[in-house]
Design an enzyme around this catalytic site. Structure first.
Site, PDB file in Angstrom:
ATOM      1  N   LYS A 279      -0.163 -23.994  14.265  1.00 16.85           N
ATOM      2  CA  LYS A 279      -1.080 -23.885  13.157  1.00 16.85           C
ATOM      3  C   LYS A 279      -0.765 -24.899  12.059  1.00 16.85           C
ATOM      4  CE  LYS A 279      -1.127 -18.817  13.631  1.00 16.85           C
ATOM      5  NZ  LYS A 279      -0.730 -17.585  12.930  1.00 16.85           N
ATOM      6  N   GLY A 280       0.460 -25.385  12.070  1.00 16.49           N
ATOM      7  CA  GLY A 280       0.986 -26.196  10.963  1.00 16.49           C
ATOM      8  C   GLY A 280       0.169 -27.417  10.580  1.00 16.49           C
TER       9      GLY A 280
ATOM     10  N   GLU B 142       0.697 -33.985  14.077  1.00 19.29           N
ATOM     11  CA  GLU B 142       1.723 -32.952  13.898  1.00 19.29           C
ATOM     12  C   GLU B 142       2.083 -32.842  12.420  1.00 19.29           C
ATOM     13  OE1 GLU B 142       2.965 -30.345  14.608  1.00 19.29           O
ATOM     14  OE2 GLU B 142       4.622 -30.501  16.024  1.00 19.29           O
ATOM     15  N   ASP B 143       2.490 -31.661  12.004  1.00 17.96           N
ATOM     16  CA  ASP B 143       2.872 -31.469  10.608  1.00 17.96           C
ATOM     17  C   ASP B 143       4.228 -32.100  10.288  1.00 17.96           C
ATOM     18  OD1 ASP B 143       4.228 -29.648  12.205  1.00 17.96           O
ATOM     19  OD2 ASP B 143       3.678 -27.869  11.047  1.00 17.96           O
TER      20      ASP B 143
ATOM     21  N   LYS C 239      11.858 -35.406   9.396  1.00 14.06           N
ATOM     22  CA  LYS C 239      13.226 -35.076   8.958  1.00 14.06           C
ATOM     23  C   LYS C 239      14.204 -35.752   9.913  1.00 14.06           C
ATOM     24  CE  LYS C 239      12.700 -30.342   8.274  1.00 14.06           C
ATOM     25  NZ  LYS C 239      13.194 -28.964   8.121  1.00 14.06           N
TER      26      LYS C 239
ATOM     27  N   VAL D 263      10.804 -26.949   4.422  1.00 11.25           N
ATOM     28  CA  VAL D 263       9.646 -27.125   3.552  1.00 11.25           C
ATOM     29  C   VAL D 263       8.486 -26.211   3.945  1.00 11.25           C
ATOM     30  CG1 VAL D 263      10.167 -29.472   2.788  1.00 11.25           C
ATOM     31  CG2 VAL D 263       8.935 -29.134   4.929  1.00 11.25           C
TER      32      VAL D 263
ATOM     33  N   ASP E  62       4.720 -23.237   7.211  1.00  6.64           N
ATOM     34  CA  ASP E  62       4.959 -21.850   6.825  1.00  6.64           C
ATOM     35  C   ASP E  62       6.427 -21.460   6.908  1.00  6.64           C
ATOM     36  OD1 ASP E  62       5.039 -21.959   9.741  1.00  6.64           O
ATOM     37  OD2 ASP E  62       5.171 -19.773   9.634  1.00  6.64           O
TER      38      ASP E  62
HETATM   39  P1  IMP Z   1      10.780 -29.689  16.350  1.00 13.86           P
HETATM   40  O1  IMP Z   1      10.370 -29.341  17.753  1.00 13.86           O
HETATM   41  O2  IMP Z   1      12.175 -29.229  16.054  1.00 13.86           O
HETATM   42  O3  IMP Z   1      10.578 -31.147  16.025  1.00 13.86           O
HETATM   43  O4  IMP Z   1       9.958 -28.798  15.383  1.00 13.86           O
HETATM   44  C1  IMP Z   1       8.694 -29.014  15.105  1.00 13.86           C
HETATM   45  C2  IMP Z   1       8.022 -27.769  14.561  1.00 13.86           C
HETATM   46  O5  IMP Z   1       8.925 -26.911  13.847  1.00 13.86           O
HETATM   47  C3  IMP Z   1       6.990 -28.176  13.555  1.00 13.86           C
HETATM   48  O6  IMP Z   1       5.753 -28.369  14.187  1.00 13.86           O
HETATM   49  C4  IMP Z   1       6.972 -27.009  12.592  1.00 13.86           C
HETATM   50  O7  IMP Z   1       6.056 -26.044  13.033  1.00 13.86           O
HETATM   51  C5  IMP Z   1       8.352 -26.435  12.649  1.00 13.86           C
HETATM   52  N1  IMP Z   1       9.173 -26.885  11.503  1.00 13.86           N
HETATM   53  C6  IMP Z   1      10.181 -27.775  11.521  1.00 13.86           C
HETATM   54  N2  IMP Z   1      10.712 -27.952  10.305  1.00 13.86           N
HETATM   55  C7  IMP Z   1      10.011 -27.158   9.474  1.00 13.86           C
HETATM   56  C8  IMP Z   1      10.059 -26.915   8.048  1.00 13.86           C
HETATM   57  O8  IMP Z   1      10.852 -27.475   7.282  1.00 13.86           O
HETATM   58  N3  IMP Z   1       9.160 -26.025   7.568  1.00 13.86           N
HETATM   59  C9  IMP Z   1       8.255 -25.387   8.364  1.00 13.86           C
HETATM   60  N4  IMP Z   1       8.162 -25.590   9.681  1.00 13.86           N
HETATM   61  C10 IMP Z   1       9.031 -26.475  10.235  1.00 13.86           C
HETATM   62 MG    MG Z   2       4.023 -27.145  14.029  1.00 12.80          MG
END
Ligand code: IMP
Ligand code: MG
Length: 171
Positions: free
Chosen positions: A40-41, A96-97, A128, A150, A156
């Site tokens: 949803k992000g 992607e968010d 990040k 964040v 969220d």
């Molecule tokens: P990854 O697979 O670890 O790169 O994570 C990606 C997903 O984790 C993103 O699409 C977000 O939904 C969630 N996410 C990662 N960091 C944050 C944050 O700081 N706040 C909220 N959601 C996050």
């Molecule tokens: Mg996401």
């Protein structure tokens, strides 16, 4: 209400989204373009981006879950909602968010490549880099941010704060 500090205010956010939309438009011109919103992000970001691209933009949605709950990625990615239409031969940008560990996008890229789009690019509002576990090549990035959890503008914490118009972090 938790104490939320503003990291990127609404004006800066919107200005950057406009810049990204402009570069996308410059690159794709009149071509049909499919934006895949990762629910949803990415919903707020995708909608704003789509509105700012003056071209033939179509929207698709995918929902994956990588989090058990709370703020730590579980590392295991599950497809919760798949594409409804074929992207074969299409020009696609995944929206992607945030890229945190990189696991979600790495998984999605491999998955989407199997669907044989004509081109596949990645666009992420936030990055990040300190947290990366899996390398991902992103074509468009909004902001690099420090290792803080964040919220806002789609992001969220346990489903809360998605509707904030800015990016904030919890103190
Ligand atoms: P990854 O697979 O670890 O790169 O994570 C990606 C997903 O984790 C993103 O699409 C977000 O939904 C969630 N996410 C990662 N960091 C944050 C944050 O700081 N706040 C909220 N959601 C996050
Ligand atoms: Mg996401």
């Amino acid at each position: 209400m938790d104490n939320i500090k503003v990291l990127i205010d609404e004006e800066k956010l919107q200005a950057r989204v406009t810049e990204i939309a402009d570069s996308i438009q410059e690159e794709y011109g009149e071509k049909e373009l499919i934006l895949i919103c990762i629910l949803k992000g990415s919903i707020f970001f995708t909608v704003d981006l789509a509105k700012k691209i003056k071209g033939d933009v179509k929207l698709e949605f995918i929902r994956v879950s990588s989090y058990n709950d709370g703020t730590e990625s579980s590392g295991e990615i599950k497809m919760k909602l798949d594409l409804k239409d074929s992207i074969q031969g299409k020009d696609v940008i995944v929206v992607e968010d945030i890229i945190d560990t990189g696991r979600t996008l790495s998984y999605l890229i491999e998955y989407l490549k199997m669907k044989k789009p004509n081109s596949l690019k990645l666009c992420a509002l936030l990055d990040k880099p300190e947290r990366r576990v899996q390398k991902v090549n992103v074509d468009y990035i909004g902001f690099q941010i420090p290792d803080k959890f964040v919220v806002g503008y789609g992001l969220d914490m346990d489903e809360k704060y998605r509707n904030l118009p800015y990016i904030g972090y919890l103190e």
